[in-house]
Design an enzyme around this catalytic site. Sequence first.
Site, PDB file in Angstrom:
ATOM      1  N   LYS A  78      -7.511  -2.951   6.438  1.00  0.00           N
ATOM      2  CA  LYS A  78      -8.440  -3.678   5.587  1.00  0.00           C
ATOM      3  C   LYS A  78      -9.868  -3.517   6.093  1.00  0.00           C
ATOM      4  O   LYS A  78     -10.787  -3.297   5.316  1.00  0.00           O
ATOM      5  CB  LYS A  78      -8.064  -5.151   5.582  1.00  0.00           C
ATOM      6  CG  LYS A  78      -7.581  -5.619   4.246  1.00  0.00           C
ATOM      7  CD  LYS A  78      -7.435  -7.111   4.274  1.00  0.00           C
ATOM      8  CE  LYS A  78      -6.912  -7.581   2.922  1.00  0.00           C
ATOM      9  NZ  LYS A  78      -6.522  -8.967   2.963  1.00  0.00           N
ATOM     10  N   CYS A  81       2.465  -7.615  15.011  1.00  0.00           N
ATOM     11  CA  CYS A  81       3.795  -7.001  15.149  1.00  0.00           C
ATOM     12  C   CYS A  81       4.904  -8.026  14.992  1.00  0.00           C
ATOM     13  O   CYS A  81       6.055  -7.674  14.823  1.00  0.00           O
ATOM     14  CB  CYS A  81       3.991  -6.378  16.529  1.00  0.00           C
ATOM     15  SG  CYS A  81       2.848  -5.087  16.988  1.00  0.00           S
ATOM     16  N   HIS A  86       4.028   1.574   2.364  1.00  0.00           N
ATOM     17  CA  HIS A  86       5.272   0.947   1.901  1.00  0.00           C
ATOM     18  C   HIS A  86       5.885   1.774   0.776  1.00  0.00           C
ATOM     19  O   HIS A  86       7.096   1.943   0.700  1.00  0.00           O
ATOM     20  CB  HIS A  86       5.014  -0.477   1.383  1.00  0.00           C
ATOM     21  CG  HIS A  86       4.240  -1.342   2.330  1.00  0.00           C
ATOM     22  ND1 HIS A  86       3.023  -1.892   2.013  1.00  0.00           N
ATOM     23  CD2 HIS A  86       4.497  -1.722   3.605  1.00  0.00           C
ATOM     24  CE1 HIS A  86       2.574  -2.604   3.040  1.00  0.00           C
ATOM     25  NE2 HIS A  86       3.443  -2.504   4.027  1.00  0.00           N
ATOM     26  N   LYS A 125      -5.808   5.017  10.727  1.00  0.00           N
ATOM     27  CA  LYS A 125      -4.787   4.079  10.298  1.00  0.00           C
ATOM     28  C   LYS A 125      -5.296   3.334   9.059  1.00  0.00           C
ATOM     29  O   LYS A 125      -6.477   3.024   8.990  1.00  0.00           O
ATOM     30  CB  LYS A 125      -4.537   3.095  11.454  1.00  0.00           C
ATOM     31  CG  LYS A 125      -3.272   2.368  11.311  1.00  0.00           C
ATOM     32  CD  LYS A 125      -3.016   1.404  12.436  1.00  0.00           C
ATOM     33  CE  LYS A 125      -1.924   0.536  11.883  1.00  0.00           C
ATOM     34  NZ  LYS A 125      -1.585  -0.626  12.349  1.00  0.00           N
ATOM     35  N   HIS A 183       0.852  -1.191   0.000  1.00  0.00           N
ATOM     36  CA  HIS A 183       0.000   0.000   0.000  1.00  0.00           C
ATOM     37  C   HIS A 183       0.892   1.246   0.000  1.00  0.00           C
ATOM     38  O   HIS A 183       2.130   1.137  -0.026  1.00  0.00           O
ATOM     39  CB  HIS A 183      -0.983  -0.036   1.170  1.00  0.00           C
ATOM     40  CG  HIS A 183      -0.362  -0.153   2.539  1.00  0.00           C
ATOM     41  ND1 HIS A 183       0.538   0.762   3.038  1.00  0.00           N
ATOM     42  CD2 HIS A 183      -0.520  -1.079   3.520  1.00  0.00           C
ATOM     43  CE1 HIS A 183       0.892   0.423   4.260  1.00  0.00           C
ATOM     44  NE2 HIS A 183       0.277  -0.710   4.575  1.00  0.00           N
ATOM     45  N   CYS A 224       2.209 -10.522  19.969  1.00  0.00           N
ATOM     46  CA  CYS A 224       1.284  -9.972  18.975  1.00  0.00           C
ATOM     47  C   CYS A 224       1.738 -10.443  17.611  1.00  0.00           C
ATOM     48  O   CYS A 224       2.851 -10.126  17.172  1.00  0.00           O
ATOM     49  CB  CYS A 224       1.240  -8.441  19.012  1.00  0.00           C
ATOM     50  SG  CYS A 224       0.282  -7.789  17.624  1.00  0.00           S
ATOM     51  N   CYS A 240      -3.105  -4.856  21.765  1.00  0.00           N
ATOM     52  CA  CYS A 240      -1.934  -4.263  21.115  1.00  0.00           C
ATOM     53  C   CYS A 240      -2.383  -2.911  20.560  1.00  0.00           C
ATOM     54  O   CYS A 240      -3.378  -2.836  19.843  1.00  0.00           O
ATOM     55  CB  CYS A 240      -1.451  -5.165  19.976  1.00  0.00           C
ATOM     56  SG  CYS A 240      -0.405  -4.292  18.791  1.00  0.00           S
ATOM     57  N   HIS A 261      -2.452  -3.037  16.578  1.00  0.00           N
ATOM     58  CA  HIS A 261      -3.338  -3.966  15.873  1.00  0.00           C
ATOM     59  C   HIS A 261      -4.712  -4.139  16.518  1.00  0.00           C
ATOM     60  O   HIS A 261      -5.550  -4.848  15.970  1.00  0.00           O
ATOM     61  CB  HIS A 261      -2.634  -5.315  15.667  1.00  0.00           C
ATOM     62  CG  HIS A 261      -1.425  -5.190  14.783  1.00  0.00           C
ATOM     63  ND1 HIS A 261      -0.170  -4.931  15.280  1.00  0.00           N
ATOM     64  CD2 HIS A 261      -1.309  -5.204  13.441  1.00  0.00           C
ATOM     65  CE1 HIS A 261       0.680  -4.828  14.273  1.00  0.00           C
ATOM     66  NE2 HIS A 261       0.016  -4.985  13.145  1.00  0.00           N
TER      67      HIS A 261
HETATM   68  N1  MSP Z   1       8.937  -6.927   7.986  1.00  0.00           N
HETATM   69  C1  MSP Z   1       9.119  -5.860   8.895  1.00  0.00           C
HETATM   70  C2  MSP Z   1      10.394  -5.114   8.608  1.00  0.00           C
HETATM   71  C3  MSP Z   1      11.648  -5.925   8.614  1.00  0.00           C
HETATM   72  S1  MSP Z   1      13.019  -4.986   8.179  1.00  0.00           S
HETATM   73  C4  MSP Z   1      14.290  -6.003   8.400  1.00  0.00           C
HETATM   74  C5  MSP Z   1       7.938  -4.878   8.747  1.00  0.00           C
HETATM   75  N2  MSP Z   1       7.269  -4.944   7.605  1.00  0.00           N
HETATM   76  S2  MSP Z   1       5.999  -4.030   7.231  1.00  0.00           S
HETATM   77  O1  MSP Z   1       5.489  -4.560   5.993  1.00  0.00           O
HETATM   78  O2  MSP Z   1       5.094  -3.961   8.321  1.00  0.00           O
HETATM   79  O3  MSP Z   1       6.571  -2.629   6.904  1.00  0.00           O
HETATM   80  C6  MSP Z   1       6.706  -1.612   7.852  1.00  0.00           C
HETATM   81  C7  MSP Z   1       7.229  -0.394   7.157  1.00  0.00           C
HETATM   82  O4  MSP Z   1       6.341  -0.011   6.089  1.00  0.00           O
HETATM   83  C8  MSP Z   1       7.298   0.841   8.033  1.00  0.00           C
HETATM   84  O5  MSP Z   1       8.438   0.880   8.848  1.00  0.00           O
HETATM   85  C9  MSP Z   1       7.308   1.908   6.958  1.00  0.00           C
HETATM   86  O6  MSP Z   1       8.547   1.940   6.334  1.00  0.00           O
HETATM   87  C10 MSP Z   1       6.263   1.398   5.980  1.00  0.00           C
HETATM   88  N3  MSP Z   1       4.905   1.828   6.337  1.00  0.00           N
HETATM   89  C11 MSP Z   1       3.832   1.008   6.485  1.00  0.00           C
HETATM   90  N4  MSP Z   1       2.729   1.770   6.764  1.00  0.00           N
HETATM   91  C12 MSP Z   1       3.069   3.077   6.827  1.00  0.00           C
HETATM   92  C13 MSP Z   1       2.371   4.262   7.091  1.00  0.00           C
HETATM   93  N5  MSP Z   1       1.081   4.290   7.329  1.00  0.00           N
HETATM   94  N6  MSP Z   1       3.090   5.411   7.144  1.00  0.00           N
HETATM   95  C14 MSP Z   1       4.427   5.444   6.901  1.00  0.00           C
HETATM   96  N7  MSP Z   1       5.107   4.325   6.638  1.00  0.00           N
HETATM   97  C15 MSP Z   1       4.472   3.127   6.579  1.00  0.00           C
HETATM   98  O7  MSP Z   1       7.719  -4.109   9.659  1.00  0.00           O
END
Ligand code: MSP
Length: 467
Positions: free
Chosen positions: A295, A127, A21, A292, A18, A124, A141, A144
């Site tokens: 889904k 997380c 990312h 936030k 999304h 969790c 959490c 979540h």
């Molecule tokens: N898999 C772990 C990371 C491992 S790194 C060795 C993880 N993955 S995640 O898919 O949850 O990605 C988290 C990251 O996605 C956040 O740290 C950020 O970079 C990005 N973001 C996800 N949602 C976001 C927002 N709503 N706002 C800003 N960044 C966001 O954690």
Amino acid sequence: MKKFYVTTPLYYVNDKPHIGHAYTTVAADVIARYQRLKGREVYFLTGTDEHGSKIERSAKKAGIEVGKFVEKIAKEFKSTWDLLDISYDDYIRTTESRHQKGVEAFFEKVKKDLYEDEYQGMYCEGCERFLVEKELENGLCPDHKKPPQKLCEKNYFFNLQKYLPRLKKLIESDEILVLPKQCKQEILGLFKQKLPDFSVSREKVKWGIKFPYAKNQVVYVWVEALQNYITAPGFGRDEKKFSSIWPADIHFMAKDILKFHAIFWPAMLLSANLHLPKTIFAHGFFTIDGQKMSKTLGNIIDPKELVEKYGVDATRYLLLSQFPFGQDGDIKKEGFVIRYNADLANELGNLVSRVVVMAKKFNISNIKAPSKNLNLIDKELGNFDIYGALRRVTSAVKKANKTVDTEKPWQLAKSDPRKLETVIKKLYRELYYIAYNLEPFMPSTAKKIQENLKSLDSKAIFPRITK
Ligand code: MSP
């Protein structure tokens, strides 16, 4: 040539990408492109985190065998980054054998700091980590909104305590630079509380890398995922390549996962006697219309949707121009079209087309392109102030549009042809300068602007969007 190694987090493949990312990935891409333009040899790494119980469960829910499931979602991530013109040099999947081999080699180095213990805690799955009582909000959490599971397992633990005093000094002295400043303070604050040792293996999870010292266990997903930053450039496989790339110049992520990157990861590296990342940058978290992205709320925005409506470069722009990099912010879906029309159609697109049309109309051709420089963005991007750098470029665009409005070249054509030529040439130079400095943010647009200037062809680069 001096190298520059930049990373994004490895995204979980429990669901498709999304714009959260995309935000991190586009920001990292801007820095990678900028460093290449500055003559550095860049290694830009992104990828996917594919193990753990959350992913195993998502696959089950989708009714797809887990290997096939992760393959499918990893493809979605990759194709989204390709669509968004992300210039990654490597893409690592934690299910690849090169990663697994590197993880095994890494454990050999940290083995001396591992011990076995019984663990009881609240886990969790969202997380993929244990929570402590005081982190919970009404027993849930906070991220979540679900109760964590009570777990009791025999696990291997990493002796974090041994490295905490050294780590604290490294962060205090900026040898590991944690940015922005408030994040450094936040991390240093954690050293005042108890930071317990963390487990590196899981007994009840099946989908993972076999733990080398207890074959009935798998490596804790976070512990192996962090290691991607060294396994991708060759750790345990190609020492020459690895030592030419590692350490990372910057790890990008949002603040949700800062603790893993600023504490657990450097502690493991200290144990393995490897170099430490130079900078860890945690940007803010954004919400959509005050909420936030989730889904259940149905407010998830797929970057592909934005690209379909606005195009690739405009999507990159719309993500980065929302609020300062490093701060939290709220994104309004309707805000995208307003900003697109205001900044891109009315300002930048309009500037390019009016300057080129006038040059053609008044027969002022063969204007030489000035030499490339990135003065407009150097200071900001040198400090990872992506938003600030972008503002500098948009201000230059606004200023140039004002020059057109005040100089009124169409009047000069009648009253002062020499001044007309000077004004158009100045605007041309300004537009080249804008294009050079836009390149890390909007690579195709930067090219198009230069093509339009050269060919005197005023193709609309950002047509107005009405809804
Ligand atoms: N898999 C772990 C990371 C491992 S790194 C060795 C993880 N993955 S995640 O898919 O949850 O990605 C988290 C990251 O996605 C956040 O740290 C950020 O970079 C990005 N973001 C996800 N949602 C976001 C927002 N709503 N706002 C800003 N960044 C966001 O954690």
